[in-house]
Design a protein around this motif. Structure first.
Motif, PDB file in Angstrom:
ATOM      1  N   LEU A 127     -24.150 -32.274  87.258  1.00 11.16           N
ATOM      2  CA  LEU A 127     -24.981 -33.425  86.932  1.00 11.16           C
ATOM      3  C   LEU A 127     -24.192 -34.727  87.043  1.00 11.16           C
ATOM      4  O   LEU A 127     -24.731 -35.753  87.478  1.00 11.16           O
ATOM      5  N   PHE A 128     -22.920 -34.693  86.658  1.00 10.94           N
ATOM      6  CA  PHE A 128     -22.114 -35.918  86.768  1.00 10.94           C
ATOM      7  C   PHE A 128     -21.944 -36.319  88.234  1.00 10.94           C
ATOM      8  O   PHE A 128     -21.981 -37.509  88.574  1.00 10.94           O
ATOM      9  N   GLU A 129     -21.778 -35.338  89.117  1.00  9.04           N
ATOM     10  CA  GLU A 129     -21.699 -35.654  90.543  1.00  9.04           C
ATOM     11  C   GLU A 129     -22.981 -36.324  91.016  1.00  9.04           C
ATOM     12  O   GLU A 129     -22.943 -37.275  91.806  1.00  9.04           O
ATOM     13  N   ALA A 130     -24.126 -35.836  90.529  1.00  9.37           N
ATOM     14  CA  ALA A 130     -25.400 -36.455  90.898  1.00  9.37           C
ATOM     15  C   ALA A 130     -25.497 -37.869  90.349  1.00  9.37           C
ATOM     16  O   ALA A 130     -26.013 -38.778  91.022  1.00  9.37           O
ATOM     17  N   VAL A 131     -24.995 -38.073  89.139  1.00 11.36           N
ATOM     18  CA  VAL A 131     -24.997 -39.409  88.542  1.00 11.36           C
ATOM     19  C   VAL A 131     -24.160 -40.364  89.390  1.00 11.36           C
ATOM     20  O   VAL A 131     -24.578 -41.492  89.695  1.00 11.36           O
ATOM     21  N   VAL A 132     -22.985 -39.929  89.785  1.00  9.65           N
ATOM     22  CA  VAL A 132     -22.075 -40.794  90.544  1.00  9.65           C
ATOM     23  C   VAL A 132     -22.659 -41.125  91.916  1.00  9.65           C
ATOM     24  O   VAL A 132     -22.491 -42.245  92.420  1.00  9.65           O
ATOM     25  N   ARG A 133     -23.384 -40.174  92.505  1.00 12.77           N
ATOM     26  CA  ARG A 133     -24.038 -40.484  93.792  1.00 12.77           C
ATOM     27  C   ARG A 133     -25.067 -41.591  93.615  1.00 12.77           C
ATOM     28  O   ARG A 133     -25.224 -42.454  94.489  1.00 12.77           O
ATOM     29  N   ALA A 134     -25.763 -41.576  92.485  1.00 11.33           N
ATOM     30  CA  ALA A 134     -26.781 -42.599  92.247  1.00 11.33           C
ATOM     31  C   ALA A 134     -26.184 -43.900  91.744  1.00 11.33           C
ATOM     32  O   ALA A 134     -26.705 -44.981  92.035  1.00 11.33           O
ATOM     33  N   ALA A 135     -25.099 -43.797  90.981  1.00 13.58           N
ATOM     34  CA  ALA A 135     -24.499 -44.982  90.348  1.00 13.58           C
ATOM     35  C   ALA A 135     -22.983 -44.817  90.383  1.00 13.58           C
ATOM     36  O   ALA A 135     -22.376 -44.296  89.443  1.00 13.58           O
ATOM     37  N   ARG A 147     -10.713 -38.923  78.870  1.00 13.61           N
ATOM     38  CA  ARG A 147     -11.876 -38.313  78.222  1.00 13.61           C
ATOM     39  C   ARG A 147     -12.889 -37.881  79.283  1.00 13.61           C
ATOM     40  O   ARG A 147     -13.182 -38.623  80.211  1.00 13.61           O
ATOM     41  N   VAL A 148     -13.395 -36.654  79.159  1.00 12.01           N
ATOM     42  CA  VAL A 148     -14.462 -36.212  80.053  1.00 12.01           C
ATOM     43  C   VAL A 148     -15.753 -36.884  79.598  1.00 12.01           C
ATOM     44  O   VAL A 148     -16.212 -36.679  78.466  1.00 12.01           O
ATOM     45  N   LEU A 149     -16.321 -37.723  80.451  1.00 17.02           N
ATOM     46  CA  LEU A 149     -17.492 -38.503  80.054  1.00 17.02           C
ATOM     47  C   LEU A 149     -18.692 -37.572  79.841  1.00 17.02           C
ATOM     48  O   LEU A 149     -19.095 -36.849  80.757  1.00 17.02           O
ATOM     49  N   PRO A 150     -19.277 -37.568  78.641  1.00 21.17           N
ATOM     50  CA  PRO A 150     -20.429 -36.698  78.385  1.00 21.17           C
ATOM     51  C   PRO A 150     -21.656 -37.139  79.170  1.00 21.17           C
ATOM     52  O   PRO A 150     -21.969 -38.329  79.258  1.00 21.17           O
ATOM     53  N   VAL A 151     -22.335 -36.163  79.744  1.00 22.39           N
ATOM     54  CA  VAL A 151     -23.624 -36.370  80.399  1.00 22.39           C
ATOM     55  C   VAL A 151     -24.680 -35.778  79.471  1.00 22.39           C
ATOM     56  O   VAL A 151     -24.648 -34.596  79.146  1.00 22.39           O
ATOM     57  N   VAL A 152     -25.613 -36.613  79.036  1.00 21.39           N
ATOM     58  CA  VAL A 152     -26.600 -36.208  78.034  1.00 21.39           C
ATOM     59  C   VAL A 152     -27.977 -36.110  78.681  1.00 21.39           C
ATOM     60  O   VAL A 152     -28.452 -37.063  79.311  1.00 21.39           O
ATOM     61  N   VAL A 153     -28.603 -34.951  78.511  1.00 24.50           N
ATOM     62  CA  VAL A 153     -29.969 -34.739  78.974  1.00 24.50           C
ATOM     63  C   VAL A 153     -30.919 -35.128  77.842  1.00 24.50           C
ATOM     64  O   VAL A 153     -30.782 -34.649  76.711  1.00 24.50           O
TER      65      VAL A 153
END
Length: 314
Positions: A127-135, A147-153
């Motif tokens: 999901l973080f990879e998808a986030v980075v592709r978008a932003a 710190r591993v940045l938390p991805v929250v659903v």
């Protein structure tokens, strides 16, 4: 502008001086006010970006806190990232939702409740990879911190067809439907956890914990509202129900202990023996569901005659 730029707004909730924190809080509240006044649209540096408002409840105080955050949609999910602009510590809003997973979301003119569930393991990475592709800015934030940045659903909480709410009886059933749904999720996720012969299944630990805490949070809010508002009003308007209401209030006290036991049971799922865990979970959920059914049998006839939402007072 990429949605990652919004997440700078949460950085001083975990770092920075008192003065700078106050300054950013004032800025955030100005954005919140503009967002609400304009149907989710804001100007200035955020114009045209993907922005939502997230309301969490203080881990210690229970007080509401609303912050503007960037969001990304991926895999059909609504995601926010606790980046704090790459700071060394998680933002306060993230710490709040770990303690109280029920949150409020404002997205454009849409307002809804959600359960905040941080993704784990390979799912988080995907999901973080998808986030980075978008932003792409989130990738920069991750490179600036260990710190591993938390991805929250942000999971919308309703999985049953919406009810038409015209009476307090309808509202009670809506709340009970939601509580029963959370118990179903808890049982299903626990079964998935043990599906591999008792070993932990990656990416389910926090999910199970958050759904359990959301159930406990929702039950507490529901019972508090009944004890302080609904039951006293019913006792005045329906004196014959006073004995029933007293017994239900006593059940609320007993269920408080059962609720705490459920949270403790789920907290130990990583080392639990599957058979013993399943049996205890079944005992606890059966007790909780029996209370919901008892309350419905006793109260629905009286509540059906009370309009909801109540008519405005003039």
């Amino acid at each position: 502008m990429s949605s990652s730029s919004f997440n700078s707004s949460d950085s001083t909730h975990s770092t920075g001086s008192a003065g700078s924190t106050g300054s950013v809080d004032s800025f955030n509240q100005a954005v919140v006010k503009e967002f609400r006044a304009n149907g989710g649209k804001v100007g200035g540096p955020f114009e045209g970006g993907d922005l939502l408002l997230l309301t969490t409840f203080g881990a210690r105080t229970g007080r509401e806190h609303t912050v503007p955050l960037g969001f990304v949609r991926a895999e059909g999910l609504l995601l926010v990232v606790a980046s704090a602009a790459g700071a060394a510590e998680d933002p306060q809003w993230y710490r709040n939702l770990l303690a109280r997973p029920m949150v409020g979301v404002e997205l454009g003119e849409e307002v809804f409740d959600a359960i905040a569930v941080p993704a784990e393991g390979a799912r988080r990475d995907r999901l973080f990879e998808a986030v980075v592709r978008a932003a792409p800015g989130y990738g920069d934030y991750q490179r600036h911190t260990e710190r591993v940045l938390p991805v929250v659903v942000l999971e919308q909480t309703g999985d049953a067809p919406p009810r038409e709410i015209t009476s307090l009886a309808d509202k009670l059933l809506e709340v009970h439907d939601w509580l029963r749904a959370q118990l179903r999720h808890l049982r299903a996720e626990s079964e998935a956890h043990f599906a591999g012969g008792g070993g932990p299944v990656p990416a389910l630990g926090l999910q199970i914990r958050q759904h359990c805490l959301a159930f406990c949070q929702g039950l507490t809010v529901h019972h508090t509202g009944e004890d302080r508002g609904v039951f006293p009003a019913l006792a005045r308007s329906h004196p014959r129900l006073r004995g029933v209401l007293d017994r239900l209030a006593e059940e609320h006290l007993a269920l408080s202990g059962l609720k705490d036991g459920l949270a403790a049971l789920v907290a130990g799922i990583g080392t639990a023996e599957p058979g013993a865990f399943r049996a205890e979970l079944e005992r606890m959920t059966a007790g909780l569901e029996a209370h919901l059914a008892h309350e419905e049998r006793e109260l629905l006839p009286a509540l059906a005659g009370i309009p909801f939402p109540p008519a405005p007072q003039h």
